[in-house]
Design an enzyme around this catalytic site. Structure first.
Site, PDB file in Angstrom:
ATOM      1  N   HIS A 271      45.090  29.006  42.979  1.00 34.63           N
ATOM      2  CA  HIS A 271      45.855  30.194  43.388  1.00 34.63           C
ATOM      3  C   HIS A 271      44.979  31.271  44.015  1.00 34.63           C
ATOM      4  O   HIS A 271      45.485  32.211  44.619  1.00 34.63           O
ATOM      5  CB  HIS A 271      46.588  30.781  42.177  1.00 34.63           C
ATOM      6  CG  HIS A 271      47.732  29.932  41.726  1.00 34.63           C
ATOM      7  ND1 HIS A 271      49.041  30.264  41.951  1.00 34.63           N
ATOM      8  CD2 HIS A 271      47.770  28.733  41.090  1.00 34.63           C
ATOM      9  CE1 HIS A 271      49.829  29.319  41.463  1.00 34.63           C
ATOM     10  NE2 HIS A 271      49.074  28.378  40.923  1.00 34.63           N
TER      11      HIS A 271
ATOM     12  N   ASP B   4      42.204  38.209  48.357  1.00 36.15           N
ATOM     13  CA  ASP B   4      43.367  37.847  47.546  1.00 36.15           C
ATOM     14  C   ASP B   4      43.822  36.463  47.982  1.00 36.15           C
ATOM     15  O   ASP B   4      43.889  36.193  49.185  1.00 36.15           O
ATOM     16  CB  ASP B   4      44.503  38.862  47.817  1.00 36.15           C
ATOM     17  CG  ASP B   4      45.357  39.120  46.583  1.00 36.15           C
ATOM     18  OD1 ASP B   4      45.363  38.271  45.677  1.00 36.15           O
ATOM     19  OD2 ASP B   4      46.021  40.175  46.545  1.00 36.15           O
TER      20      ASP B   4
HETATM   21  C1  GDG Z   1      47.240  35.333  41.736  1.00 34.96           C
HETATM   22  C2  GDG Z   1      46.392  35.505  42.997  1.00 34.96           C
HETATM   23  C3  GDG Z   1      48.408  34.864  44.346  1.00 34.96           C
HETATM   24  C4  GDG Z   1      52.788  43.376  39.108  1.00 34.96           C
HETATM   25  N1  GDG Z   1      53.030  44.450  38.338  1.00 34.96           N
HETATM   26  C5  GDG Z   1      54.208  44.208  37.738  1.00 34.96           C
HETATM   27  C6  GDG Z   1      54.696  42.992  38.147  1.00 34.96           C
HETATM   28  N2  GDG Z   1      53.787  42.481  38.991  1.00 34.96           N
HETATM   29  C7  GDG Z   1      53.945  41.185  39.654  1.00 34.96           C
HETATM   30  C8  GDG Z   1      54.139  41.335  41.141  1.00 34.96           C
HETATM   31  C9  GDG Z   1      53.743  39.946  41.622  1.00 34.96           C
HETATM   32  C10 GDG Z   1      52.685  39.538  40.603  1.00 34.96           C
HETATM   33  O1  GDG Z   1      52.800  40.411  39.488  1.00 34.96           O
HETATM   34  C11 GDG Z   1      51.290  39.713  41.159  1.00 34.96           C
HETATM   35  O2  GDG Z   1      51.057  38.680  42.046  1.00 34.96           O
HETATM   36  P1  GDG Z   1      49.945  38.792  43.159  1.00 34.96           P
HETATM   37  O3  GDG Z   1      50.132  37.656  44.103  1.00 34.96           O
HETATM   38  O4  GDG Z   1      50.044  40.112  43.830  1.00 34.96           O
HETATM   39  O5  GDG Z   1      48.536  38.738  42.421  1.00 34.96           O
HETATM   40  P2  GDG Z   1      47.795  38.015  41.170  1.00 34.96           P
HETATM   41  O6  GDG Z   1      48.346  38.414  39.870  1.00 34.96           O
HETATM   42  O7  GDG Z   1      46.368  38.371  41.368  1.00 34.96           O
HETATM   43  O8  GDG Z   1      48.022  36.451  41.367  1.00 34.96           O
HETATM   44  C12 GDG Z   1      47.299  35.893  44.152  1.00 34.96           C
HETATM   45  C13 GDG Z   1      49.117  34.590  43.043  1.00 34.96           C
HETATM   46  O9  GDG Z   1      48.179  34.248  42.006  1.00 34.96           O
HETATM   47  C14 GDG Z   1      50.097  33.444  43.172  1.00 34.96           C
HETATM   48  O10 GDG Z   1      49.486  32.290  43.624  1.00 34.96           O
HETATM   49  O11 GDG Z   1      49.332  35.375  45.277  1.00 34.96           O
HETATM   50  O12 GDG Z   1      46.539  36.017  45.327  1.00 34.96           O
HETATM   51  O13 GDG Z   1      45.379  36.477  42.805  1.00 34.96           O
HETATM   52  O14 GDG Z   1      54.816  39.048  41.495  1.00 34.96           O
HETATM   53  O15 GDG Z   1      55.438  41.688  41.432  1.00 34.96           O
HETATM   54  N3  GDG Z   1      55.870  42.457  37.749  1.00 34.96           N
HETATM   55  C15 GDG Z   1      56.596  43.178  36.869  1.00 34.96           C
HETATM   56  N4  GDG Z   1      56.168  44.388  36.410  1.00 34.96           N
HETATM   57  C16 GDG Z   1      55.022  44.938  36.823  1.00 34.96           C
HETATM   58  O16 GDG Z   1      54.663  46.034  36.396  1.00 34.96           O
HETATM   59  N5  GDG Z   1      57.763  42.694  36.447  1.00 34.96           N
END
Ligand code: GDG
Length: 762
Positions: free
Chosen positions: A175, A389
């Protein structure tokens, strides 16, 4: 002590067709009013994706950690899948999770935004925990089933499953980014990580650049043959070559679920209320991230602070919301980041916030999905300024939340999403001036321009949802060779008739003409007749002398490759230093001549850990017990293996002892068990003659190799030969070698002929 609860022990009786393995189970523990505990599922993108694919399989399961240290809950059912919790002790959480995963791999894979820390105890824990996950998955998968392993915490798992279950298909998806080989090379145990990943049939990445970096690392560090994105991985022991595919599968979100929320009138009202709560600003700018140094929050705040300082933004008109969800709070770099971010937010608000409303509304807690959607719907601009990212789902969620076609996405080119979301305002977040200009441009963008960009972004996101992502990964995995198709190496020769002498001589003549050669040979049964007493072995002096002479010729490298321990092989052959000795089926490699490139031999994989020493000691004890029950059999101990020899057993003793040993072998998933001619070898280091000879061929930059062998363990070398190479099987039996001679006497003839042919040239 780590808790040793094995999920397989509690497993329901049925086996599963599709098994997902991820660090976390999709569940959270919730405290009940009476103080008790219950597990509730926490569906994220991955769970939703899996739900849709699991509907099409008879039985699906998920193996992962349930989120608290110590004894895990019993396996249970949720959302149509069986969940198998894996135990992690508090110490393993510190070492495997917070340590090796999040303070070593995470910063290294994100281009060293902070310095990775390397600690050997962390690695040991990573290894132990990966093994636990691997065993748990292998134990619950149906014959011929599919296992899908996720993310950087579990990179060793594919290989560990492969060693235990050759019948299943294994996929791995990373990921996070995969770094350039120059960076990846810093990682201690890097080759173990690569080999771990190569246990999979398909290794998936977010971006093309990640997949290319991985393939480049495999080529450079392991020296495996690569054709496009297909990697040829030599088999273990007598196992054949496997093909592993590296491919890009950009992950996405559950767009249907997000769209449904964005049409919910209550959520629309929440979005309007949010704007009122902030004092009805003209513009709301939003950032949503885990509080992680990869997300570029500091850069974003710096740009925002400067825009306020220089008066480009009026805090009465424009408000920034920064959601910074708590993350990895016990890891030092995250504590520091939190301090810095909060200091900066405090300073910006202190200097710029009007009374009663913030300039930056900073939220260090998490929100439910409905609130998140309301924020996306209220936001005029979303800032995704990640320094690195894998993908960044926030960018995609914002787009999916805007059926009104309004709003501007400012997107870092270092987020994986930048490859797909081309209509965003792209930015290099390291360039603060550029970032400031991008924010101002986004704030000033006319509605028609917003609409045009948003329409294009939505087309991309809505067409490629997370369900499609999961399906395309699993379809690709399905296309990989059926496990049973690759069970045995191709037999090029059957029966026992020696090859036509003319054919053999033509092959030797062609071989001798190649500029740089590697000539390698097995010892027992090839350079010496097999005898009952292994210590009384009588090598053929003429053969050894021919090899010695060959090793003195320019452009010729010579190696002896044996199942015997290195010291034993040395004592029986007394070869000069120009001949490389390889013992214990490749697990021991002697000194190399100075002109060979030692660095291509991966010694790190051959190191005995304390765990391996203990395993070997217990194997030796058990084999000795078997040997005592079958007079005439004996146990040989080698530095990395124990061997049961049955040559001198009486009556049916040899067969019975071998059967007992093989029954025992089934209980040892982490041991390479190789039955040979009247021997069964139990090796705790995974290698093979094939792996060793291939490495020597690379180290000597050989253009072609000739290999002589008589045993099943030599098939791992024969299986690798092609084109200009020559494989000669000594004696009878099906073989992947293309030529056959009948015994050590004929070997002498081959070596002397080669010496004559090559000697003529020099
Ligand atoms: C890894 C990789 C890749 C955040 N705050 C809250 C909340 N979130 C949710 C967001 C989003 C998720 O968390 C974060 O996903 P990201 O993709 O931005 O980043 P990582 O956690 O670092 O994930 C990344 C991912 O894996 C998938 O393969 O995209 O690059 O680093 O969905 O919305 N959700 C809720 N409350 C919050 O306060 N409900």
């Amino acid at each position: 002590m780590p808790p040793e609860a094995d999920p397989a022990e509690h497993a329901p009786q049925h086996q599963h067709q599709l098994v997902v393995v991820a660090n976390r189970l999709p569940v959270d523990s919730r405290t009940l009013p009476d103080g008790g505990n219950e597990w509730v599922t926490s569906p994220g993108g991955l769970v939703t994706a899996m739900e849709s694919v699991m509907r099409n399989v008879a039985s699906g399961a998920w193996v992962g950690w349930a989120g608290s240290p110590g004894t895990p809950p019993d396996p249970f059912e949720a959302d149509g899948m069986s969940l198998y919790p894996v135990a992690l002790s508090a110490e393993e959480i510190r070492r495997y999770y917070e340590g090796y995963s999040n303070a070593t791999l995470w910063p290294l894979y994100h281009d060293v935004i902070v310095d990775p820390e390397f600690h050997r105890a962390w690695w040991d824990s990573y290894l132990a925990v990966n093994r636990r996950f691997g065993r748990a998955a292998a134990a619950v998968t149906a014959p011929g089933g599919t296992i899908w392993v996720h993310d950087y915490q579990l990179q060793l798992v594919p290989r560990m499953i492969r060693d235990e279950r050759s019948d299943v298909r294994i996929g791995f998806f990373n990921h996070i980014p995969f770094p350039a080989v120059e960076l990846f090379s810093q990682l201690p145990k890097r080759n173990s990580i690569l080999r771990g990943l190569l246990g999979a049939d398909v290794v998936g990445f977010q971006r093309e650049s990640d997949a290319l970096n991985f393939v480049a690392a495999v080529r450079k560090l392991l020296g495996y043959h690569v054709d496009g994105m297909t990697i040829s991985v030599p088999g273990l022991g007598a196992a054949p070559m496997r093909e592993v595919r590296a491919q890009t599968f950009p992950i996405s979100i559950d767009t249907t679920a997000v769209s449904a929320l964005s049409e919910d009138p209550q959520i629309l009202e929440r979005a309007a209320q949010l704007r009122r709560d902030l004092g009805n600003p003209d513009k709301i700018v939003l950032g949503v991230d885990r509080l992680d140094y990869t997300k570029g929050i500091r850069h974003r705040l710096k740009a925002w602070g400067e825009l306020l300082d220089d008066g480009s933004i009026d805090p009465h008109d424009t408000v920034m919301i920064q959601v910074a969800t708590p993350s990895r709070e016990r890891v030092e770099a995250y504590k520091q980041l939190r301090d810095e971010v909060e200091l900066t937010v405090g300073r910006i608000n202190g200097e710029h916030a009007p009374i009663g409303r913030p300039a930056v509304s900073y939220q260090h807690h998490s929100f439910d999905r409905r609130d998140m959607t309301a924020m996306y719907m209220a936001a005029d601009v979303v800032l995704v300024t990640a320094l690195r990212d894998g993908m960044n789902l926030v960018a995609k969620e914002y787009v999916a939340s805007r059926p009104d076609l309004q709003g501007v996405l400012v997107l870092s080119e270092f987020a994986g999403a930048a490859d797909e979301l081309r209509a965003a305002v792209m930015v290099n977040p390291h360039d603060i001036d550029e970032l400031k200009a991008a924010i101002l441009r986004a704030l000033a963008m006319p509605p028609e321009e917003q609409e045009e960009a948003m329409r294009s972004l939505r087309h991309q996101v809505l067409e490629h949802d997370v369900q499609a992502w999961a399906r395309s990964f699993l379809d690709r995995l399905e296309e990989s060779d059926r496990p049973e198709e690759r069970a045995t190496p191709p037999a090029r020769l059957t029966g026992d008739a020696p090859s036509d002498p003319e054919e053999l001589d033509a092959a030797l003549r062609a071989f001798a003409d190649v500029p740089r050669l590697l000539i390698a040979s097995d010892f027992d049964g090839v350079l010496a007749p097999i005898v009952a007493d292994r210590d009384a072995v009588q090598p053929d002096d003429a053969s050894l002398s021919a090899l010695r002479d060959l090793s003195e010729l320019p452009g010729v490298a010579v190696a002896l490759v044996s199942g015997r321990a290195l010291a034993d092989l040395d004592a029986h052959t007394r070869m000069p230093s120009s001949v490389v000795l390889v013992g214990s089926h490749g697990a021991e490699v002697g000194a190399l001549p100075p002109w060979m490139q030692a660095e291509v031999l991966d010694k790190s994989a051959l190191v005995m850990s304390r765990e391996k020493e203990e395993l070997l000691a217990s194997i030796t004890t058990n084999l000795r017990r078997i040997a005592r029950a079958h007079p005439g059999t004996e146990v040989e101990t080698k530095p990395t293996a124990a061997v049961l020899h049955t040559r001198s057993a009486k009556g049916r003793g040899a067969i019975n002892a071998t059967e007992s040993a093989l029954e025992y072998a089934v209980t040892l998933p982490d041991v390479t068990v190789t039955p040979g001619k009247e021997v069964v070898e139990f090796a705790v280091i995974h290698t093979s003659k094939g792996v060793a000879v291939e490495a020597l061929a690379r180290a000597s930059a050989a253009d072609a190799w000739l290999y002589l062998g008589d045993d099943v363990t030599d098939e791992s070398v024969f299986a690798l030969l092609g084109g200009p190479d020559v494989g000669i099987k000594v004696g009878e039996g099906d073989t992947a070698a293309a030529l056959r001679i009948d015994g050590p006497g004929a070997v002498r003839g081959v070596l002397e002929r080669l010496l004559a042919l090559r000697g003529e040239q020099s």
